[in-house]
Scaffold this motif. Structure first.
Motif, PDB file in Angstrom:
ATOM      1  N   GLY A  81       0.844  -1.187   0.000  1.00  0.00           N
ATOM      2  CA  GLY A  81       0.000   0.000   0.000  1.00  0.00           C
ATOM      3  C   GLY A  81       0.883   1.242   0.000  1.00  0.00           C
ATOM      4  O   GLY A  81       2.076   1.183  -0.287  1.00  0.00           O
ATOM      5  N   LEU A  82       0.300   2.407   0.343  1.00  0.00           N
ATOM      6  CA  LEU A  82       1.079   3.642   0.349  1.00  0.00           C
ATOM      7  C   LEU A  82       1.831   3.760   1.668  1.00  0.00           C
ATOM      8  O   LEU A  82       1.246   3.626   2.739  1.00  0.00           O
ATOM      9  N   THR A  83       3.141   4.006   1.577  1.00  0.00           N
ATOM     10  CA  THR A  83       3.910   4.211   2.803  1.00  0.00           C
ATOM     11  C   THR A  83       4.313   5.688   2.847  1.00  0.00           C
ATOM     12  O   THR A  83       4.522   6.307   1.795  1.00  0.00           O
ATOM     13  N   PRO A  84       4.421   6.285   4.045  1.00  0.00           N
ATOM     14  CA  PRO A  84       4.732   7.712   4.118  1.00  0.00           C
ATOM     15  C   PRO A  84       6.069   8.017   3.444  1.00  0.00           C
ATOM     16  O   PRO A  84       7.017   7.238   3.561  1.00  0.00           O
ATOM     17  N   LEU A  85       6.157   9.160   2.750  1.00  0.00           N
ATOM     18  CA  LEU A  85       7.405   9.557   2.096  1.00  0.00           C
ATOM     19  C   LEU A  85       8.373  10.101   3.142  1.00  0.00           C
ATOM     20  O   LEU A  85       7.937  10.591   4.189  1.00  0.00           O
ATOM     21  N   PRO A  86       9.688  10.043   2.875  1.00  0.00           N
ATOM     22  CA  PRO A  86      10.635  10.574   3.866  1.00  0.00           C
ATOM     23  C   PRO A  86      10.498  12.104   3.963  1.00  0.00           C
ATOM     24  O   PRO A  86      10.092  12.750   2.999  1.00  0.00           O
ATOM     25  N   SER A  87      10.855  12.647   5.124  1.00  0.00           N
ATOM     26  CA  SER A  87      10.698  14.100   5.291  1.00  0.00           C
ATOM     27  C   SER A  87      12.023  14.831   5.054  1.00  0.00           C
ATOM     28  O   SER A  87      12.241  15.929   5.541  1.00  0.00           O
ATOM     29  N   THR A  88      12.938  14.204   4.297  1.00  0.00           N
ATOM     30  CA  THR A  88      14.251  14.796   4.006  1.00  0.00           C
ATOM     31  C   THR A  88      14.080  16.152   3.318  1.00  0.00           C
ATOM     32  O   THR A  88      13.221  16.295   2.456  1.00  0.00           O
ATOM     33  N   SER A  89      14.939  17.137   3.664  1.00  0.00           N
ATOM     34  CA  SER A  89      14.844  18.465   3.035  1.00  0.00           C
ATOM     35  C   SER A  89      15.301  18.355   1.580  1.00  0.00           C
ATOM     36  O   SER A  89      16.044  17.436   1.206  1.00  0.00           O
ATOM     37  N   ALA A  90      14.878  19.318   0.745  1.00  0.00           N
ATOM     38  CA  ALA A  90      15.242  19.309  -0.677  1.00  0.00           C
ATOM     39  C   ALA A  90      16.753  19.323  -0.837  1.00  0.00           C
ATOM     40  O   ALA A  90      17.321  18.595  -1.654  1.00  0.00           O
ATOM     41  N   ALA A  91      17.439  20.155  -0.012  1.00  0.00           N
ATOM     42  CA  ALA A  91      18.891  20.268  -0.136  1.00  0.00           C
ATOM     43  C   ALA A  91      19.571  18.942   0.193  1.00  0.00           C
ATOM     44  O   ALA A  91      20.460  18.476  -0.532  1.00  0.00           O
ATOM     45  N   ASP A  92      19.137  18.322   1.284  1.00  0.00           N
ATOM     46  CA  ASP A  92      19.762  17.051   1.674  1.00  0.00           C
ATOM     47  C   ASP A  92      19.488  15.960   0.640  1.00  0.00           C
ATOM     48  O   ASP A  92      20.353  15.148   0.319  1.00  0.00           O
ATOM     49  N   MET A  93      18.262  15.952   0.106  1.00  0.00           N
ATOM     50  CA  MET A  93      17.904  14.931  -0.877  1.00  0.00           C
ATOM     51  C   MET A  93      18.792  15.070  -2.108  1.00  0.00           C
ATOM     52  O   MET A  93      19.353  14.084  -2.606  1.00  0.00           O
ATOM     53  N   ALA A  94      18.936  16.323  -2.611  1.00  0.00           N
ATOM     54  CA  ALA A  94      19.759  16.539  -3.804  1.00  0.00           C
ATOM     55  C   ALA A  94      21.195  16.142  -3.530  1.00  0.00           C
ATOM     56  O   ALA A  94      21.857  15.489  -4.346  1.00  0.00           O
ATOM     57  N   SER A  95      21.686  16.513  -2.360  1.00  0.00           N
ATOM     58  CA  SER A  95      23.066  16.203  -2.019  1.00  0.00           C
ATOM     59  C   SER A  95      23.301  14.696  -1.974  1.00  0.00           C
ATOM     60  O   SER A  95      24.292  14.185  -2.494  1.00  0.00           O
ATOM     61  N   MET A  96      22.327  13.968  -1.398  1.00  0.00           N
ATOM     62  CA  MET A  96      22.505  12.514  -1.278  1.00  0.00           C
ATOM     63  C   MET A  96      22.402  11.833  -2.634  1.00  0.00           C
ATOM     64  O   MET A  96      23.129  10.905  -2.942  1.00  0.00           O
ATOM     65  N   MET A  97      21.478  12.350  -3.481  1.00  0.00           N
ATOM     66  CA  MET A  97      21.318  11.716  -4.801  1.00  0.00           C
ATOM     67  C   MET A  97      22.543  11.927  -5.670  1.00  0.00           C
ATOM     68  O   MET A  97      22.902  11.083  -6.466  1.00  0.00           O
ATOM     69  N   LEU A  98      23.191  13.106  -5.522  1.00  0.00           N
ATOM     70  CA  LEU A  98      24.318  13.424  -6.393  1.00  0.00           C
ATOM     71  C   LEU A  98      25.664  13.002  -5.818  1.00  0.00           C
ATOM     72  O   LEU A  98      26.690  13.154  -6.462  1.00  0.00           O
ATOM     73  N   ALA A  99      25.643  12.484  -4.591  1.00  0.00           N
ATOM     74  CA  ALA A  99      26.911  12.093  -3.961  1.00  0.00           C
ATOM     75  C   ALA A  99      27.600  11.006  -4.787  1.00  0.00           C
ATOM     76  O   ALA A  99      26.934  10.198  -5.436  1.00  0.00           O
ATOM     77  N   ASP A 100      28.941  11.015  -4.775  1.00  0.00           N
ATOM     78  CA  ASP A 100      29.669   9.937  -5.448  1.00  0.00           C
ATOM     79  C   ASP A 100      29.285   8.617  -4.797  1.00  0.00           C
ATOM     80  O   ASP A 100      29.086   8.557  -3.586  1.00  0.00           O
ATOM     81  N   ASP A 101      29.238   7.559  -5.625  1.00  0.00           N
ATOM     82  CA  ASP A 101      28.775   6.273  -5.108  1.00  0.00           C
ATOM     83  C   ASP A 101      29.619   5.782  -3.945  1.00  0.00           C
ATOM     84  O   ASP A 101      29.118   5.164  -3.018  1.00  0.00           O
ATOM     85  N   ASP A 102      30.947   6.068  -3.995  1.00  0.00           N
ATOM     86  CA  ASP A 102      31.822   5.506  -2.966  1.00  0.00           C
ATOM     87  C   ASP A 102      32.067   6.487  -1.820  1.00  0.00           C
ATOM     88  O   ASP A 102      32.910   6.262  -0.983  1.00  0.00           O
TER      89      ASP A 102
END
Ligand SMILES: Nc1ncnc2c1ncn2[C@@H]1O[C@H](COP(=O)(O)OP(=O)(O)OP(=O)(O)O)[C@@H](O)[C@H]1O
Ligand SMILES: [Mg+2]
Length: 312
Positions: A280-301
């Motif tokens: 079913g639907l699970t709540p989305l994380p409440s991560t801030s936009a800045a943190d989300m972008a930073s984590m998505m763009l972080a180098d894999d290692d």
């Protein structure tokens, strides 16, 4: 027990013992599929994505596990749990050449061992070649090994497509021929095809036409409803009912189910698919936009660091 007039009109089958596969209910009465009849008359399940086809296939296979040999062609690795639960041999098609898959299939017939052929992650042309070789191996087994077996194929339109979807031409033809053989000439060899598809209009006509039993789930597109109406010789008005079905509801018809269309609510299963139980639907994380972008763009290692700027 006295049948209600409606049940007498629908004329559901009344199999007994191991022959009775309980798949669900109709107006609170148990609904069965007659296994012996199914083995000679084959089954087609159709319903749009999420209508509950794989769940229904699972229910049928769970009910007949241990009674008849089962050979499962599994494009999404949905049935690998049958390895653990029922001791089936799980074969990852990606690890073997088609010629080896054909010989595995011949051995499965000889040994009468149940098997799951999983094709997850393979390119479609490789899937087509693997399934064609495997089905041909089942088919080419010598007559002394023609014991009854269910051959369940989920997402059957992938292996017997109706028309050109960009697959390699030869691979497509191999798949279509092997699937048509299974459905038309399999019976004499003890092979009973049970196939499921999202869209009847995407499945090769020669494959669809050979089933005498149908379980039709929720379907929205006119072209698929028209194909179903044609195949079943139903009235257009009966066909329109499939638009209004809920998930897990199917219209069943055929010598192994009922003489007239019967609405079945499919019951619970005991094994789970790859995705596990419905989340079913699970709540989305409440991560801030800045943190989300930073984590998505972080180098894999590298560990995630705070964003220098928000990417827009
Ligand atoms: N009769 C049922 N009772 C309870 N849950 C069900 C029933 N039928 C389906 N579901 C749930 O609904 C979801 C979709 O079902 P399922 O995966 O069987 O759909 P599908 O028709 O095979 O879809 P797809 O074509 O995308 O593979 C799953 O989470 C399944 O567990
Ligand atoms: Mg499915």
């Amino acid at each position: 027990m006295q049948q209600s007039p409606q049940a007498a009109f629908i004329a559901p089958v009344r199999p007994e013992g191991d022959n009775a596969l309980e798949i669900g209910t109709c107006m609170e009465l148990k609904v069965f599929v007659d296994l012996e009849e199914l083995l000679t008359t084959r089954l087609l399940i159709q319903g749009n994505s999420g209508s509950g086809k794989s769940h229904l296939l699972r229910k049928l296979l769970e009910e007949s596990a241990g009674v008849v040999q089962q050979i499962i062609v599994d494009p999404e690795a949905d049935f690998v749990s049958f390895g653990e639960t029922f001791g089936y041999t799980v074969v990852d098609a990606a690890k073997f050449k088609p010629s080896k898959l054909a010989s595995v299939a011949r051995k499965a017939r000889e040994l009468r061992g149940s098997i799951v052929l999983t094709l997850e992650g393979m390119p479609i042309d490789d899937q087509l070649r693997a399934v064609a070789a495997f089905l041909n191996g089942l088919f080419d087994a010598p007559p002394e090994h023609w014991h009854p077996a269910i051959v369940a194929v989920d997402e059957a339109h992938l292996f017997a497509p109706n028309g050109d979807n960009g697959e390699d031409k030869e691979a497509r033809k191999e798949g279509q021929q092997a699937m048509a053989n299974l459905m038309s000439r399999g019976r004499k060899r003890g092979l009973a095809g049970i196939i499921a598809t999202q869209r009847l209009s995407k499945l090769h006509k020669n494959v669809a036409a050979e089933a005498s039993n149908f379980l039709l789930g929720r379907t929205f597109l006119d072209i698929d409803i028209a194909r179903a109406v044609d195949l079943l010789g139903m009235s257009r008005a009966d066909g329109e009912q499939v638009r209004n079905l809920n998930r897990g509801e199917f219209l069943g018809l055929g010598p192994a189910i009922a003489r007239r269309p019967m609405k079945v609510t499919v019951g619970a299963v005991m094994t789970v698919g790859k995705a596990g139980a419905s989340k079913g639907l699970t709540p989305l994380p409440s991560t801030s936009a800045a943190d989300m972008a930073s984590m998505m763009l972080a180098d894999d290692d590298q560990p995630s660091t705070p964003a220098l700027r928000v990417v827009r």
